[in-house]
Design a protein around this motif. Structure first.
Motif, short mmCIF file in Angstrom:
data_model
loop_
_atom_site.label_atom_id
_atom_site.label_comp_id
_atom_site.label_asym_id
_atom_site.label_seq_id
_atom_site.Cartn_x
_atom_site.Cartn_y
_atom_site.Cartn_z
N SER A 1 0.65 -1.36 -0.02
CA SER A 1 0.03 0.02 0.13
C SER A 1 0.87 1.17 0.04
N LEU A 2 0.24 2.22 -0.42
CA LEU A 2 1.04 3.63 -0.35
C LEU A 2 0.10 4.76 0.15
N SER A 3 0.80 5.78 0.86
CA SER A 3 -0.22 6.73 1.38
C SER A 3 0.72 8.27 1.55
N LEU A 4 0.03 8.98 1.53
CA LEU A 4 0.47 10.55 1.19
C LEU A 4 0.17 11.26 2.56
N ALA A 5 1.04 12.04 3.11
CA ALA A 5 0.74 12.88 4.54
C ALA A 5 1.43 14.12 4.29
N SER A 6 1.27 14.90 5.40
CA SER A 6 1.98 16.13 5.40
C SER A 6 3.17 16.06 6.18
N SER A 7 3.12 14.87 7.01
CA SER A 7 4.64 14.50 7.69
C SER A 7 4.65 13.41 8.15
N PHE A 8 5.89 12.76 8.52
CA PHE A 8 6.12 11.49 9.19
C PHE A 8 5.62 11.26 10.44
N TYR A 9 5.53 12.43 11.22
CA TYR A 9 5.45 12.44 12.59
C TYR A 9 4.17 13.44 12.85
N LEU A 10 3.70 13.34 13.95
CA LEU A 10 2.61 14.26 14.37
C LEU A 10 3.39 15.39 15.01
N GLY A 11 2.85 16.77 14.55
CA GLY A 11 3.62 17.95 15.01
C GLY A 11 2.58 19.08 15.08
N GLY A 12 3.04 20.19 15.60
CA GLY A 12 2.29 21.43 15.37
C GLY A 12 1.80 21.64 16.93
N SER A 13 1.32 22.85 17.14
CA SER A 13 0.53 23.25 18.44
C SER A 13 -0.50 24.17 18.14
N ASN A 14 -1.64 23.61 17.96
CA ASN A 14 -2.77 24.62 17.66
C ASN A 14 -3.92 24.71 18.72
N GLN A 15 -4.41 25.86 18.55
CA GLN A 15 -5.61 25.99 19.63
C GLN A 15 -6.77 25.25 18.75
N ILE A 16 -7.81 24.66 19.75
CA ILE A 16 -8.94 24.10 19.16
C ILE A 16 -10.03 24.75 19.59
N SER A 17 -11.20 24.93 18.87
CA SER A 17 -12.61 25.51 19.30
C SER A 17 -13.37 24.55 19.01
N VAL A 18 -14.33 24.11 19.92
CA VAL A 18 -15.24 23.29 19.68
C VAL A 18 -16.80 23.89 19.78
N GLU A 19 -17.64 23.61 18.92
CA GLU A 19 -19.00 24.40 18.43
C GLU A 19 -19.61 24.36 19.44
N ASN A 20 -20.17 25.53 19.98
CA ASN A 20 -21.25 25.42 21.03
C ASN A 20 -20.76 25.21 22.47
N ILE A 21 -19.24 25.48 22.55
CA ILE A 21 -18.62 25.33 23.99
C ILE A 21 -17.81 26.51 23.90
N PRO A 22 -18.04 27.44 24.38
CA PRO A 22 -16.96 28.69 24.49
C PRO A 22 -15.87 28.46 25.37
#
Length: 882
Positions: free
Chosen positions: A568-589
């Motif tokens: 099988s073959l796959s494409l991804a943005s990176s080999f490892y998980l990375g980044g530090s993002n803020q997340i917002s959940v709908e209807n939960i301020p």
């Protein structure tokens, strides 16, 4: 009576003065003698009073200097003759010392290059780096600064002579020269970067302010110019293509120049039309500067923080900037931390380890010298009887020791040179940029001091002990080796020290081995074997639209799937998980001031989970129904579900990577939950993190670069050339770079722990070998000294078993004392190695027990031959010989 001053005979002195003065001197001397003074003192007083002290001192100097020089040369000649008479002893001693001194010199060359020498830049002691950080990581920094903050600081700060921007938050780019495209790490910098460092180009020049209006300009690293481009002589001033954008090469940096990251191939100039200048609040960069003389880092921090507070209201309201303040850190210390989170600690620990090996080597040589002193006691007794004083004997023995140490240092320097050359060739671990590891004058000076120290460590106590000889007793003992309890006690103390030091090194090596094994065997949440990886880079000017990028990636996938043996073959943005993002959940301020920025993001295709064999726990995977014009969707991992949806099913809920009001980020509908994947962290070298993660479909956010992953049936290394051919068949301008197996990538991440583990294990094995030799030598001398006693015991009915038990019990008693001392010392040192461990604690009782058993087993092996030799003594022959 012996003269007060050892000047020559008075006749010689008197012959140098006139008859008249001599007559006055005689009269003065007789008068002083009549007054009760000794003749020698009277003659000296008379000479002083008549102004002939200068003449006296001249003769005195001649009398002192000539014997000392001649005596020193005599000591050296005699020492060389004595060592040549004992070639086996001299060779063993020199080799043992050479191993200890060579290991210390080689290790010190690394420590000197990394920790002691200043960086090879202008006013390096005032060079700093500015990061953004929370209170938790102020000592290292956490995030890049925004380019806008750099612009404000550069314009208004008064604490710095110069500030420059440089960012490695970028992917490798395609560099095309003479029709051939190759992958190159291009680092964007501001115009003042090279001038801030005070480094000029070897060919051409570095960036100038006038280049800001000239489009794309490039400075090449010397290694890239030489190794990748073939060192063309007329390259400066020519044009090359970076991602098919024409750029002018204005300079080539000198050989040996490096900055972080050390893999940099070229530097590009940040211009007014670059993304950094057009969108400065969303562009991250590192800020480097040279402080003005007398300005502290704390004062610079305060000024930058005030300027940052004034500029932050300019930021777009939707921008999710972390709550952070600028921190100003020493550049050299930060380089060391970036190269390895525990590199400083590891180097200090390893330097201490090699010094322990040197101590063990010196103890071994000292034990050998004690044995040699026993063999030479008749010689020393004769010399004492002929008038040699105690200090004269010590001087002679120390001269021999100095020759041994000098020979050991000479061989040690050769071994260190070979070790450093092999280290540089193998490049087993990343070191910070700056100074190369080499044997320079500082390392050689360290070796000279070290060799002098070894003379005192292994030579003085045996020499002092040997000089305490009773000539009458030694000369009476014909044909029988004297029993000297003091030497026996001293030899025993040496063996105890060897065992204690060996226990410290062995326990440290055992802990590091266990840590590395557990680090390597920890399940990461996906299958790592039979996985080939590589980076695909599309020419940006050739594939501009979303559909064009998707089409070429589909072609690549189809071609790669035709390779026999590819599952099988796959494409991804990176080999490892990375980044530090803020997340917002709908209807939960969530208040933006307290929102965490701990969510990783990865862009994947529909085959990613199956190729890596990451389990899908709920919902569905990405499929053909997910396209670039359909509903934006996402898959989250179990860690995110547990943190943000602890009591609900996240499937069907909507999230956004960013603030709710950020119109540039879409709301994502969660369609599935997959298993957690462990990944490395910036702040923890020995361990893994399981961050909350969001996976987005590749078809909804393709880019010009992607990470390709192939699951193969056999050894993935066998597919590298075939994969290159398939990519070239699709488009020769596409660059496939950094092709490695996943296991090789993970192994590279463990290079620092592996390097220190291997090195400490080698040192521990060497220490164990030297300790075994020390035990063997001590027991051999013990049997020789007590041959008569053993013969009498056997003649009186003692069994061979009891004789062997006598020898073995002595060895085990010394080992037990050494283990006790070593165990106590290792407990005191456990804090030093705790940061280097994973899955095991310093002072682990099971590990310490295993090491103690190993040392007992080794001591038993080392004691076997002397014990067997003792049981074979013929009692009747021994008594007759006596």
């Amino acid at each position: 009576m012996r003269p007060i001053w050892p000047f020559p005979s008075r006749r010689r002195i008197y012959s140098d003065i006139s008859e008249e003065i001599r007559q006055h001197l005689d009269e003065k001397v007789e008068a002083l003698i009549s007054a009760g003074m000794d003749r020698d003192e009277a003659e000296l007083r008379a000479l002083r009073e008549f102004g002939n002290l200068t003449l006296l001192e001249q003769h005195s100097r001649e009398a002192w200097q000539a014997p000392w020089i001649e005596s020193l040369l005599q000591d050296v000649r005699f020492a060389i003759r004595m060592l040549l008479r004992r070639p086996a002893f001299a060779l063993i001693a020199v080799l043992i010392l050479a191993l200890g001194i060579g290991a210390n010199s080689a290790m010190f060359s690394i420590v000197s290059a990394v920790l002691l020498k200043p960086l090879p830049y202008k006013d390096s002691n005032r060079l700093v780096v500015v990061w953004q950080s929370s209170d938790q990581h102020r000592s290292t920094g956490e995030w890049f600064d925004t380019y806008r903050e750099f612009e404000v600081w550069q314009q208004y700060s008064h604490s710095f002579e110069q500030l420059a921007a440089l960012s490695w938050a970028t992917a490798s780019q395609s560099f095309t020269w003479q029709g051939k495209a190759r992958s190159a790490l291009a680092i964007p910098t501001s115009a003042d970067f090279f001038s801030m460092l005070g480094i000029g180009a070897e060919q051409g020049r570095t960036f100038a302010q006038s280049d800001l209006g000239r489009g794309c300009t490039v400075v090449l690293s010397h290694a890239f110019w030489q190794n990748d481009l073939g060192a063309p002589a007329d390259l400066v001033g020519k044009s090359a293509a970076i991602d098919q954008r024409a750029c002018q090469i204005v300079g080539i940096m000198p050989r040996g120049f490096s900055f972080y990251p050390t893999q940099t191939a070229l530097w590009t100039l940040i211009t007014p039309d670059s993304p950094y200048s057009k969108d400065p609040w969303k562009s991250g960069t590192g800020v480097f500067g040279r402080l003005k003389p007398g300005v502290s880092r704390q004062a610079a921090e305060s000024e930058l923080a005030a300027l940052q507070r004034n500029a932050l209201p300019e930021a777009p309201p939707s921008l999710a900037l972390p709550r952070a303040v600028p921190v100003v850190l020493d550049l050299q210390s930060e380089f060391t931390w970036l190269a390895g989170r525990n590199l400083r600690t590891a180097l200090i620990v390893l330097l201490g380890a090699v010094f322990m090996v040197l101590l063990i080597a010196c103890v071994n040589v000292a034990n050998l010298l004690l044995g040699q002193a026993t063999d030479r006691q008749r010689e020393l007794a004769i010399r004492t009887s002929l008038g040699s004083g105690r200090m004269r004997l010590i001087r002679q023995l120390m001269t021999e020791n100095l020759i041994l140490s000098s020979a050991g240092a000479s061989v040690g320097i050769l071994l260190a040179y070979v070790a450093v050359a092999l280290f540089r060739a193998a490049n087993p671990v990343e070191l910070p940029p700056g100074n190369p590891v080499q044997l320079d004058w500082q390392v050689l000076a360290f070796t000279v001091v070290l060799s002098g120290l070894t003379v005192l460590l292994f030579g003085f106590i045996p020499a002092w002990n040997a000089s305490r000889i009773d000539p009458n007793q030694a000369l009476k003992e014909t044909g029988q080796i004297a029993s000297h309890q003091s030497r026996s006690r001293m030899g025993s103390a040496f063996v105890v020290a060897e065992v204690a030091l060996s226990l410290i090194l062995l326990s440290g090596a055992a802990l590091l081995i266990q840590s590395l094994a557990r680090l390597a065997s920890t399940p990461l949440g996906f299958r790592t074997d039979h996985l080939l990886t590589g980076t695909i880079q599309l020419p940006p000017t050739k594939y501009r639209t979303l559909d064009e990028k998707l089409q070429v990636f589909n072609k690549l996938g189809i071609e790669a799937a035709t390779i026999p043996g590819v599952e099988s073959l796959s494409l991804a943005s990176s080999f490892y998980l990375g980044g530090s993002n803020q997340i917002s959940v709908e209807n939960i301020p969530a208040p933006s001031e307290t929102a965490s920025q701990n969510v990783a993001e990865e862009i994947i295709d529909s085959n990613f989970l199956s190729t890596l064999e990451i389990p899908l726990l709920r919902g569905r995977a990405f499929g053909t129904q997910d396209r670039n014009n359909t509903l934006p969707v996402a898959i989250v991992n179990q860690a995110l579900a547990d943190e943000y949806f602890p009591n609900d099913d996240p499937v069907g809920r909507r999230i956004k990577l960013g603030r709710p009001e950020d119109g540039t980020r879409p709301w994502l509908t969660i369609v599935g939950v997959d298993g957690n994947v462990r990944t490395t962290t910036v702040f923890q070298e020995m361990g893994y993190d399981t961050p909350p993660a969001v996976y987005r479909p590749f078809v909804q956010q393709p880019s010009n670069s992607a990470s390709m992953l192939l699951r193969t049936q056999s050894n993935p290394r066998n597919f590298q050339n075939l994969l290159q051919e398939k990519v070239a068949a699709v488009d020769a301008d596409i660059v496939l770079a950094d092709v490695k197996t996943m296991e090789d990538r993970l192994s590279d991440l463990r290079s620092q722990p592996r390097f220190r583990t291997i090195l400490l294990t080698v040192l521990a094995a060497l220490a164990l070998t030297l300790a075994m030799l020390g035990i063997y030598a001590l027991l051999t001398q013990f049997v020789l000294r007590r041959t008569r006693e053993i013969g009498i015991r056997m003649a009186l009915g003692a069994s061979r078993g009891s004789i062997a038990q006598l020898i073995l019990m002595r060895a085990f008693a010394l080992v037990l004392i050494g283990l006790s001392l070593g165990f106590a010392a290792s407990l005191l040192l456990r804090q030093a190695v705790s940061a280097l461990l994973y899955g095991v604690k310093a002072g682990d009782p099971l590990t310490m027990g295993e090491v103690c058993i190993l040392l007992f087993a080794v001591s038993a092996v080392a004691s076997y031959i002397p014990a067997r030799r003792a049981t074979r003594i013929d009692p009747m022959r021994t008594i007759r010989a006596d």
